[in-house]
Design a protein around this motif. Sequence first.
Motif, PDB file in Angstrom:
ATOM      1  N   TRP A 117     -43.971  65.010 -83.945  1.00 18.28           N
ATOM      2  CA  TRP A 117     -43.888  64.953 -82.418  1.00 18.28           C
ATOM      3  C   TRP A 117     -42.608  65.113 -81.995  1.00 18.28           C
ATOM      4  O   TRP A 117     -41.607  64.045 -82.315  1.00 18.28           O
ATOM      5  CB  TRP A 117     -44.422  63.364 -82.247  1.00 18.28           C
ATOM      6  N   GLN A 118     -42.353  66.339 -81.458  1.00 18.83           N
ATOM      7  CA  GLN A 118     -40.885  66.426 -80.771  1.00 18.83           C
ATOM      8  C   GLN A 118     -41.071  66.972 -79.614  1.00 18.83           C
ATOM      9  O   GLN A 118     -42.031  67.025 -78.863  1.00 18.83           O
ATOM     10  CB  GLN A 118     -40.310  67.424 -81.958  1.00 18.83           C
ATOM     11  N   GLY A 119     -39.831  66.922 -79.184  1.00 22.72           N
ATOM     12  CA  GLY A 119     -39.298  67.532 -77.721  1.00 22.72           C
ATOM     13  C   GLY A 119     -38.221  68.375 -77.610  1.00 22.72           C
ATOM     14  O   GLY A 119     -37.955  69.110 -78.502  1.00 22.72           O
ATOM     15  N   SER A 120     -37.592  68.631 -76.506  1.00 29.56           N
ATOM     16  CA  SER A 120     -36.526  69.277 -76.368  1.00 29.56           C
ATOM     17  C   SER A 120     -35.172  68.839 -76.408  1.00 29.56           C
ATOM     18  O   SER A 120     -34.209  69.627 -76.119  1.00 29.56           O
ATOM     19  CB  SER A 120     -36.763  70.052 -74.902  1.00 29.56           C
ATOM     20  N   HIS A 121     -34.702  67.796 -76.679  1.00 29.08           N
ATOM     21  CA  HIS A 121     -33.653  66.871 -76.653  1.00 29.08           C
ATOM     22  C   HIS A 121     -33.008  67.095 -78.037  1.00 29.08           C
ATOM     23  O   HIS A 121     -33.416  66.095 -78.750  1.00 29.08           O
ATOM     24  CB  HIS A 121     -33.472  65.706 -75.950  1.00 29.08           C
ATOM     25  N   ASN A 122     -32.048  67.821 -78.548  1.00 29.37           N
ATOM     26  CA  ASN A 122     -31.543  68.002 -79.708  1.00 29.37           C
ATOM     27  C   ASN A 122     -30.765  66.895 -80.136  1.00 29.37           C
ATOM     28  O   ASN A 122     -29.885  66.646 -79.359  1.00 29.37           O
ATOM     29  CB  ASN A 122     -30.785  69.311 -79.999  1.00 29.37           C
ATOM     30  N   LEU A 123     -31.110  66.088 -81.053  1.00 25.36           N
ATOM     31  CA  LEU A 123     -30.239  65.010 -81.999  1.00 25.36           C
ATOM     32  C   LEU A 123     -30.292  65.400 -83.329  1.00 25.36           C
ATOM     33  O   LEU A 123     -31.237  65.737 -84.030  1.00 25.36           O
ATOM     34  CB  LEU A 123     -30.701  63.659 -81.346  1.00 25.36           C
ATOM     35  N   CYS A 124     -29.501  64.523 -84.009  1.00 28.24           N
ATOM     36  CA  CYS A 124     -29.270  64.520 -85.532  1.00 28.24           C
ATOM     37  C   CYS A 124     -30.094  63.634 -85.976  1.00 28.24           C
ATOM     38  O   CYS A 124     -30.084  62.212 -85.572  1.00 28.24           O
ATOM     39  CB  CYS A 124     -27.719  64.577 -85.914  1.00 28.24           C
ATOM     40  N   VAL A 125     -30.610  63.820 -87.269  1.00 29.65           N
ATOM     41  CA  VAL A 125     -31.332  62.680 -88.160  1.00 29.65           C
ATOM     42  C   VAL A 125     -30.940  62.851 -89.399  1.00 29.65           C
ATOM     43  O   VAL A 125     -30.151  63.758 -89.679  1.00 29.65           O
ATOM     44  CB  VAL A 125     -32.752  62.783 -87.910  1.00 29.65           C
ATOM     45  N   GLU A 126     -31.159  61.918 -90.152  1.00 32.47           N
ATOM     46  CA  GLU A 126     -30.783  61.600 -91.600  1.00 32.47           C
ATOM     47  C   GLU A 126     -31.993  61.735 -92.538  1.00 32.47           C
ATOM     48  O   GLU A 126     -32.885  60.728 -92.294  1.00 32.47           O
ATOM     49  CB  GLU A 126     -29.749  60.845 -92.135  1.00 32.47           C
ATOM     50  N   TYR A 127     -32.134  62.442 -93.686  1.00 29.42           N
ATOM     51  CA  TYR A 127     -33.446  62.210 -94.567  1.00 29.42           C
ATOM     52  C   TYR A 127     -32.764  61.817 -95.692  1.00 29.42           C
ATOM     53  O   TYR A 127     -31.519  62.415 -95.994  1.00 29.42           O
ATOM     54  CB  TYR A 127     -34.116  63.615 -94.663  1.00 29.42           C
ATOM     55  N   PRO A 128     -33.349  60.871 -96.625  1.00 32.45           N
ATOM     56  CA  PRO A 128     -34.395  60.555 -96.323  1.00 32.45           C
ATOM     57  C   PRO A 128     -34.567  59.094 -95.190  1.00 32.45           C
ATOM     58  O   PRO A 128     -35.452  58.599 -95.054  1.00 32.45           O
ATOM     59  CB  PRO A 128     -35.220  59.975 -97.731  1.00 32.45           C
ATOM     60  N   GLY A 129     -33.060  58.524 -95.216  1.00 37.03           N
ATOM     61  CA  GLY A 129     -33.155  57.347 -94.308  1.00 37.03           C
ATOM     62  C   GLY A 129     -33.248  56.052 -95.131  1.00 37.03           C
ATOM     63  O   GLY A 129     -33.368  56.288 -96.528  1.00 37.03           O
ATOM     64  N   PRO A 130     -32.929  55.056 -94.562  1.00 39.30           N
ATOM     65  CA  PRO A 130     -32.840  54.797 -93.173  1.00 39.30           C
ATOM     66  C   PRO A 130     -31.448  55.151 -92.744  1.00 39.30           C
ATOM     67  O   PRO A 130     -30.644  55.252 -93.532  1.00 39.30           O
ATOM     68  CB  PRO A 130     -33.180  53.224 -92.962  1.00 39.30           C
ATOM     69  N   TYR A 131     -31.317  55.376 -91.445  1.00 38.95           N
ATOM     70  CA  TYR A 131     -29.848  55.696 -91.116  1.00 38.95           C
ATOM     71  C   TYR A 131     -29.636  54.936 -89.669  1.00 38.95           C
ATOM     72  O   TYR A 131     -30.512  54.497 -89.004  1.00 38.95           O
ATOM     73  CB  TYR A 131     -29.771  57.180 -90.857  1.00 38.95           C
ATOM     74  N   THR A 132     -28.593  54.648 -89.567  1.00 34.75           N
ATOM     75  CA  THR A 132     -27.946  54.266 -88.194  1.00 34.75           C
ATOM     76  C   THR A 132     -26.449  54.854 -87.836  1.00 34.75           C
ATOM     77  O   THR A 132     -25.498  54.665 -88.718  1.00 34.75           O
ATOM     78  CB  THR A 132     -27.905  52.610 -88.554  1.00 34.75           C
ATOM     79  N   PHE A 133     -26.285  55.308 -86.781  1.00 30.81           N
ATOM     80  CA  PHE A 133     -25.126  55.764 -86.474  1.00 30.81           C
ATOM     81  C   PHE A 133     -25.097  56.209 -85.000  1.00 30.81           C
ATOM     82  O   PHE A 133     -26.106  56.261 -84.251  1.00 30.81           O
ATOM     83  CB  PHE A 133     -24.799  57.049 -87.109  1.00 30.81           C
ATOM     84  N   TYR A 134     -23.788  56.263 -84.418  1.00 32.54           N
ATOM     85  CA  TYR A 134     -23.529  56.385 -82.925  1.00 32.54           C
ATOM     86  C   TYR A 134     -23.536  57.946 -82.554  1.00 32.54           C
ATOM     87  O   TYR A 134     -23.177  58.691 -83.508  1.00 32.54           O
ATOM     88  CB  TYR A 134     -22.278  55.824 -82.426  1.00 32.54           C
ATOM     89  N   SER A 135     -23.841  58.589 -81.502  1.00 33.81           N
ATOM     90  CA  SER A 135     -24.095  59.832 -81.269  1.00 33.81           C
ATOM     91  C   SER A 135     -22.694  60.361 -81.154  1.00 33.81           C
ATOM     92  O   SER A 135     -21.626  59.609 -80.482  1.00 33.81           O
ATOM     93  CB  SER A 135     -24.677  60.189 -79.834  1.00 33.81           C
ATOM     94  N   ALA A 136     -22.331  61.442 -81.622  1.00 34.76           N
ATOM     95  CA  ALA A 136     -21.159  62.312 -81.410  1.00 34.76           C
ATOM     96  C   ALA A 136     -21.503  63.844 -81.173  1.00 34.76           C
ATOM     97  O   ALA A 136     -20.698  64.580 -81.483  1.00 34.76           O
ATOM     98  CB  ALA A 136     -20.473  62.108 -82.987  1.00 34.76           C
ATOM     99  N   GLY A 137     -22.461  63.861 -80.128  1.00 31.07           N
ATOM    100  CA  GLY A 137     -22.941  65.126 -79.857  1.00 31.07           C
ATOM    101  C   GLY A 137     -24.028  65.948 -80.769  1.00 31.07           C
ATOM    102  O   GLY A 137     -24.587  65.089 -81.225  1.00 31.07           O
ATOM    103  N   THR A 138     -24.289  66.847 -80.434  1.00 35.47           N
ATOM    104  CA  THR A 138     -25.409  67.594 -81.175  1.00 35.47           C
ATOM    105  C   THR A 138     -25.065  68.264 -82.558  1.00 35.47           C
ATOM    106  O   THR A 138     -25.693  69.168 -83.226  1.00 35.47           O
ATOM    107  CB  THR A 138     -26.138  68.576 -80.471  1.00 35.47           C
ATOM    108  N   GLU A 139     -23.577  68.173 -82.928  1.00 30.83           N
ATOM    109  CA  GLU A 139     -23.226  68.941 -84.178  1.00 30.83           C
ATOM    110  C   GLU A 139     -23.402  67.630 -85.257  1.00 30.83           C
ATOM    111  O   GLU A 139     -22.898  66.817 -85.079  1.00 30.83           O
ATOM    112  CB  GLU A 139     -21.568  69.320 -84.021  1.00 30.83           C
ATOM    113  N   CYS A 140     -24.368  68.395 -85.975  1.00 29.67           N
ATOM    114  CA  CYS A 140     -24.655  67.194 -87.091  1.00 29.67           C
ATOM    115  C   CYS A 140     -23.785  67.454 -88.362  1.00 29.67           C
ATOM    116  O   CYS A 140     -22.999  68.438 -88.621  1.00 29.67           O
ATOM    117  CB  CYS A 140     -26.158  67.674 -87.690  1.00 29.67           C
TER     118      CYS A 140
END
Length: 149
Positions: free
Chosen positions: A100-123
């Motif tokens: 289930w996705q949309g149009s706002h690009n953000l970074c994720v981490e697999y397999p997780g869990p993860y927690t981080f502050y946004s630093a833009g869309t460069e992963c």
Amino acid sequence: MSAQLVMAAALALSAPGAPEAAAVQSKPGVSNRPIVDLRVCNYSGRDATVAVSYVEVGGNRFMNRGWYDVANGDCENIVSTDNANFYFYADATDDSGRNWQGSHNLCVEYPGPYTFYSAGTECQSYQELRGFVPFTAQEGGIWTWTLDP
């Protein structure tokens, strides 16, 4: 109910998987802005895992967290925020490739869990870019994102 809320609710509820607004609440001493409790309900027929980007209550930076397991047929309270803007993304956990996705690009981490502050869309090299669904709450309360088939 204000005219703005009625119009925003009508627009938001017309979109598939749109959140539902509920009673307004606030948490005393934390912020002057209303609190939005983010919740996910899963009626997709398969288990899912959810990622979210939001501002922590009283904070000023976007926090990115994943993965929150939401079993088929369940609803889970994910996080609370006092920021009107937040973003969700979800993957089915059954190897079907459903997401289930949309149009706002953000970074994720697999397999997780993860927690981080946004630093833009460069992963980072250990992160992957995904399209999140953007939402805006017009008022505080419980907002529910529903995962449908």
